[in-house]
Scaffold this motif. Structure first.
Motif, mmCIF file in Angstrom:
data_model
loop_
_atom_site.group_PDB
_atom_site.id
_atom_site.type_symbol
_atom_site.label_atom_id
_atom_site.label_comp_id
_atom_site.label_asym_id
_atom_site.label_seq_id
_atom_site.Cartn_x
_atom_site.Cartn_y
_atom_site.Cartn_z
ATOM 1 N N HIS A 63 48.432 14.236 36.475
ATOM 2 C CA HIS A 63 47.902 14.005 37.825
ATOM 3 C C HIS A 63 47.983 15.279 38.667
ATOM 4 C CE1 HIS A 63 52.238 13.171 38.018
ATOM 5 N NE2 HIS A 63 52.167 13.613 39.259
ATOM 6 N N ARG A 64 48.829 16.200 38.255
ATOM 7 C CA ARG A 64 48.977 17.451 39.019
ATOM 8 C C ARG A 64 47.740 18.352 38.914
ATOM 9 N NH1 ARG A 64 54.157 17.655 40.667
ATOM 10 N NH2 ARG A 64 55.725 16.500 39.467
ATOM 11 N N ASP A 65 46.877 18.067 37.954
ATOM 12 C CA ASP A 65 45.668 18.869 37.776
ATOM 13 C C ASP A 65 44.517 18.404 38.666
ATOM 14 O OD1 ASP A 65 47.025 20.304 35.849
ATOM 15 O OD2 ASP A 65 46.189 19.162 34.165
ATOM 16 N N PHE A 66 44.772 17.427 39.517
ATOM 17 C CA PHE A 66 43.697 16.853 40.336
ATOM 18 C C PHE A 66 44.055 16.941 41.815
ATOM 19 C CE2 PHE A 66 43.392 15.126 36.146
ATOM 20 C CZ PHE A 66 42.033 15.085 35.891
ATOM 21 N N GLU A 67 43.027 17.142 42.631
ATOM 22 C CA GLU A 67 43.250 17.342 44.065
ATOM 23 C C GLU A 67 43.497 16.047 44.809
ATOM 24 O OE1 GLU A 67 40.238 19.702 45.856
ATOM 25 O OE2 GLU A 67 40.600 21.433 44.566
ATOM 26 N N SER A 68 43.078 14.923 44.237
ATOM 27 C CA SER A 68 43.259 13.654 44.938
ATOM 28 C C SER A 68 43.602 12.549 43.949
ATOM 29 C CB SER A 68 41.976 13.273 45.700
ATOM 30 O OG SER A 68 40.950 12.921 44.783
ATOM 31 N N ARG A 69 44.177 11.493 44.487
ATOM 32 C CA ARG A 69 44.493 10.316 43.682
ATOM 33 C C ARG A 69 43.221 9.725 43.081
ATOM 34 N NH1 ARG A 69 49.185 7.544 43.639
ATOM 35 N NH2 ARG A 69 49.981 8.696 45.424
ATOM 36 N N GLU A 70 42.148 9.735 43.881
ATOM 37 C CA GLU A 70 40.870 9.182 43.417
ATOM 38 C C GLU A 70 40.306 9.987 42.245
ATOM 39 O OE1 GLU A 70 41.780 7.550 47.268
ATOM 40 O OE2 GLU A 70 41.688 9.646 46.604
ATOM 41 N N ALA A 71 40.419 11.309 42.333
ATOM 42 C CA ALA A 71 39.901 12.157 41.259
ATOM 43 C C ALA A 71 40.680 11.932 39.964
ATOM 44 C CB ALA A 71 39.962 13.626 41.671
ATOM 45 N N PHE A 72 42.002 11.812 40.080
ATOM 46 C CA PHE A 72 42.810 11.548 38.891
ATOM 47 C C PHE A 72 42.460 10.187 38.292
ATOM 48 C CE2 PHE A 72 46.597 9.423 37.121
ATOM 49 C CZ PHE A 72 46.781 10.215 35.991
ATOM 50 N N ASP A 73 42.387 9.176 39.128
ATOM 51 C CA ASP A 73 42.092 7.829 38.632
ATOM 52 C C ASP A 73 40.724 7.766 37.969
ATOM 53 O OD1 ASP A 73 44.554 6.986 39.486
ATOM 54 O OD2 ASP A 73 43.808 5.396 40.786
ATOM 55 N N SER A 74 39.765 8.500 38.516
ATOM 56 C CA SER A 74 38.426 8.528 37.924
ATOM 57 C C SER A 74 38.465 9.153 36.527
ATOM 58 C CB SER A 74 37.472 9.305 38.834
ATOM 59 O OG SER A 74 36.200 9.374 38.262
ATOM 60 N N ALA A 75 39.201 10.248 36.393
ATOM 61 C CA ALA A 75 39.327 10.903 35.086
ATOM 62 C C ALA A 75 40.106 10.020 34.116
ATOM 63 C CB ALA A 75 40.017 12.260 35.247
ATOM 64 N N VAL A 88 44.595 -3.280 29.610
ATOM 65 C CA VAL A 88 45.315 -2.068 30.005
ATOM 66 C C VAL A 88 46.719 -2.503 30.423
ATOM 67 C CG1 VAL A 88 45.425 -0.119 31.607
ATOM 68 C CG2 VAL A 88 43.205 -0.903 30.739
ATOM 69 N N VAL A 89 47.717 -1.888 29.800
ATOM 70 C CA VAL A 89 49.114 -2.264 30.021
ATOM 71 C C VAL A 89 49.840 -1.104 30.700
ATOM 72 C CG1 VAL A 89 51.289 -2.868 28.885
ATOM 73 C CG2 VAL A 89 49.126 -3.784 28.000
ATOM 74 N N LEU A 90 50.404 -1.366 31.868
ATOM 75 C CA LEU A 90 51.223 -0.371 32.551
ATOM 76 C C LEU A 90 52.665 -0.558 32.081
ATOM 77 C CD1 LEU A 90 49.800 -0.729 36.188
ATOM 78 C CD2 LEU A 90 48.937 0.665 34.300
ATOM 79 N N ALA A 91 53.222 0.460 31.456
ATOM 80 C CA ALA A 91 54.581 0.370 30.907
ATOM 81 C C ALA A 91 55.394 1.549 31.425
ATOM 82 C CB ALA A 91 54.541 0.344 29.379
ATOM 83 N N GLY A 92 55.870 1.407 32.653
ATOM 84 C CA GLY A 92 56.581 2.523 33.271
ATOM 85 C C GLY A 92 55.628 3.628 33.689
ATOM 86 N N PHE A 93 54.426 3.238 34.119
ATOM 87 C CA PHE A 93 53.451 4.215 34.602
ATOM 88 C C PHE A 93 53.672 4.361 36.104
ATOM 89 C CE2 PHE A 93 49.014 5.449 35.842
ATOM 90 C CZ PHE A 93 48.973 6.640 35.136
ATOM 91 N N MET A 94 54.266 5.490 36.492
ATOM 92 C CA MET A 94 54.759 5.643 37.858
ATOM 93 C C MET A 94 53.713 6.245 38.794
ATOM 94 S SD MET A 94 57.557 4.188 37.377
ATOM 95 C CE MET A 94 58.346 4.407 38.966
ATOM 96 N N ARG A 95 52.618 5.535 38.915
ATOM 97 C CA ARG A 95 51.547 5.943 39.824
ATOM 98 C C ARG A 95 51.056 4.712 40.584
ATOM 99 N NH1 ARG A 95 50.408 10.772 41.205
ATOM 100 N NH2 ARG A 95 48.199 10.287 41.384
ATOM 101 N N ILE A 96 50.832 4.873 41.867
ATOM 102 C CA ILE A 96 50.170 3.812 42.628
ATOM 103 C C ILE A 96 48.674 3.997 42.406
ATOM 104 C CG2 ILE A 96 49.686 2.906 44.929
ATOM 105 C CD1 ILE A 96 52.507 3.738 45.735
ATOM 106 N N LEU A 97 48.034 2.962 41.904
ATOM 107 C CA LEU A 97 46.632 3.056 41.498
ATOM 108 C C LEU A 97 45.700 2.783 42.672
ATOM 109 C CD1 LEU A 97 47.161 1.093 38.195
ATOM 110 C CD2 LEU A 97 46.770 3.555 38.399
ATOM 111 N N THR A 98 44.567 3.459 42.662
ATOM 112 C CA THR A 98 43.587 3.277 43.724
ATOM 113 C C THR A 98 42.887 1.922 43.580
ATOM 114 O OG1 THR A 98 41.908 4.386 42.401
ATOM 115 C CG2 THR A 98 43.142 5.759 43.953
ATOM 116 N N PRO A 99 42.372 1.373 44.693
ATOM 117 C CA PRO A 99 41.651 0.102 44.621
ATOM 118 C C PRO A 99 40.477 0.147 43.645
ATOM 119 C CG PRO A 99 42.188 0.603 46.901
ATOM 120 C CD PRO A 99 42.569 1.818 46.098
#
Length: 196
Positions: A63-75, A88-99
């Motif tokens: 996620h550090r390679d992206f300028e925004s949360r939206e850009a990371f989520d899109s990729a 899709v299973v979140l298993a200790g995925f420490m990100r708040i996901l965009t709507p």
């Protein structure tokens, strides 16, 4: 084939519990399901080596390679969608996901949270349970919605809060139950949604 994509950020212990159960119960034959990939937002996540040990394809997308949360989520969505995920299973995925991310996988994305939801959403759940004088704590598998730690409850396990408990001691007992109920909840989801 019902493809499962698991997202992790750290040790991957819940992912490993699911992978062990999938192998032991031969989900491929029994449910027509397989773990297609494990993706981490942290290149040094220990769970990646665990997944490789199970013969599961792994990918990283920082996620550090992206300028925004939206850009990371899109990729991230593009990476996940290459595997045609049934779940899709979140298993200790420490990100708040965009709507937008949550909407894209609506009805087929689940998470595990270390409390008996709806109590103690968010972080520091074990210390908060101890501070409130709770006699029990636990863990919840739930469908993911745009609201953090909400969504339909799929499974729960109760763990006693013992006298003199520390947050770490309680967390360790809760994690043991997470490793039991998360594979069960994934299996039930796959069986229930299999003909839909």
């Amino acid at each position: 084939m019902k493809n499962i994509v698991i997202l992790i950020s750290g040790s991957g212990s819940n992912m490993a519990a699911i992978a062990r159960t999938a192998q032991k119960e031969n989900w491929q034959a029994a449910l027509g399901a397989r773990i297609a990939a494990v993706i981490s937002n942290k290149p040094d996540a220990k769970g990646l080596a665990l997944a490789q040990g199970f013969g599961i394809a792994t990918e990283t997308l920082s996620h550090r390679d992206f300028e925004s949360r939206e850009a990371f989520d899109s990729a991230l969505m593009a990476r996940i969608d290459r595997h045609s995920p049934h779940l899709v299973v979140l298993a200790g995925f420490m990100r708040i996901l965009t709507p937008g991310f949550v909407a894209h996988y609506a009805g087929r994305i689940i998470n595990i949270h270390p409390s008996l939801l709806p109590a103690f959403t968010g972080l520091h759940t074990h210390q908060r349970a101890i501070d409130m004088g709770c006699k029990v704590a636990g863990t919840t598998v739930h469908q993911v919605t745009a609201e953090l730690d909400h969504g339909q409850i799929l499974a729960q396990a109760v763990v006693p809060v013992l006298p003199g408990d520390t947050a770490d001691a309680l967390a360790a007992r809760v994690l043991t139950q997470e490793h039991v109920i998360y594979p069960q909840a994934v299996r039930a989801f796959l069986a229930d949604k299999g003909s839909r």
